[in-house]
Write a protein that holds these residues in place. Structure first.
Motif: not given
Length: 198
Positions: A169-178
């Motif tokens: 769990x060292x990965x990073x999620x970047x989430x972007x949207x309306x």
């Protein structure tokens, strides 16, 4: 290796087993060209493919299953994207759709990052996963700067849609949207989550 472009019918490759790296740019939106790419890209044809780069700004493209044991980097830009299963053994997966983007097959890399971007909606019907032994990141973007109506949907009636970082769990999620819609029983598994909505 000989490559033959047939206009308007598409592309053929002689001795496809010798192809290691393939880069194609086509600004013509004819469907038969995309269909010919679907025929040559799978492991049954390009068995030793390593790096794939496709620039198809006028083509809505369904990416066939890519499961070559040699596969590394996959970089595809198209007018619209639907994916099959993509498994990279040692590289990054970067997919950018100008229009709607639907993930209809598991996307997995054992080493590197996964970057899925749509200027419209991004719908994840199947899994997106960074391999258990790497620290790669996952970036999911629906509508680049949230200036329109792009929505990020993870897991709808069409599939599971679980997004998983590596085993540590060292990965990073970047989430972007309306908007972000998580289907019932689906969602994210990570200790490093970054959300960016403007």
């Amino acid at each position: 290796f000989p490559v033959t472009i047939h206009f308007p019918s598409g592309i053929t490759i002689n001795n496809p087993g010798n192809v290691r790296d393939l880069t194609i740019r086509n600004v013509n939106g004819q469907a038969n060209f995309a269909s010919s790419l679907n025929t040559i890209l799978p492991a049954s044809t390009l068995a030793n493919l390593r790096d794939l780069s496709l620039n198809l700004p006028s083509t809505t493209f369904t990416i066939p299953a890519l499961a070559q044991s040699t596969l590394r980097n996959v970089d595809i830009y198209a007018a619209g994207i639907t994916t099959g299963t993509i498994t990279s053994q040692n590289g990054a997966i970067n997919l950018y759709s100008v229009g709607p983007f639907v993930v209809s097959g598991n996307i997995n890399t054992l080493a590197g990052n996964i970057d899925l971007k749509s200027d419209g909606n991004l719908t994840i019907n199947d899994g997106v996963q960074v391999g258990a032994t790497t620290a790669g990141n996952i970036r999911l973007v629906a509508d680049s700067y949230a200036s329109g109506t792009g929505a990020l949907s993870i897991g709808n009636a069409g599939g599971a849609g679980t997004i998983i970082g590596n085993g540590g769990n060292t990965g990073i999620y970047t989430l972007q949207g309306n908007s972000l819609v998580l289907g019932a029983g689906n969602g994210l598994n990570s200790s490093h989550l970054y959300r960016d909505w403007e």
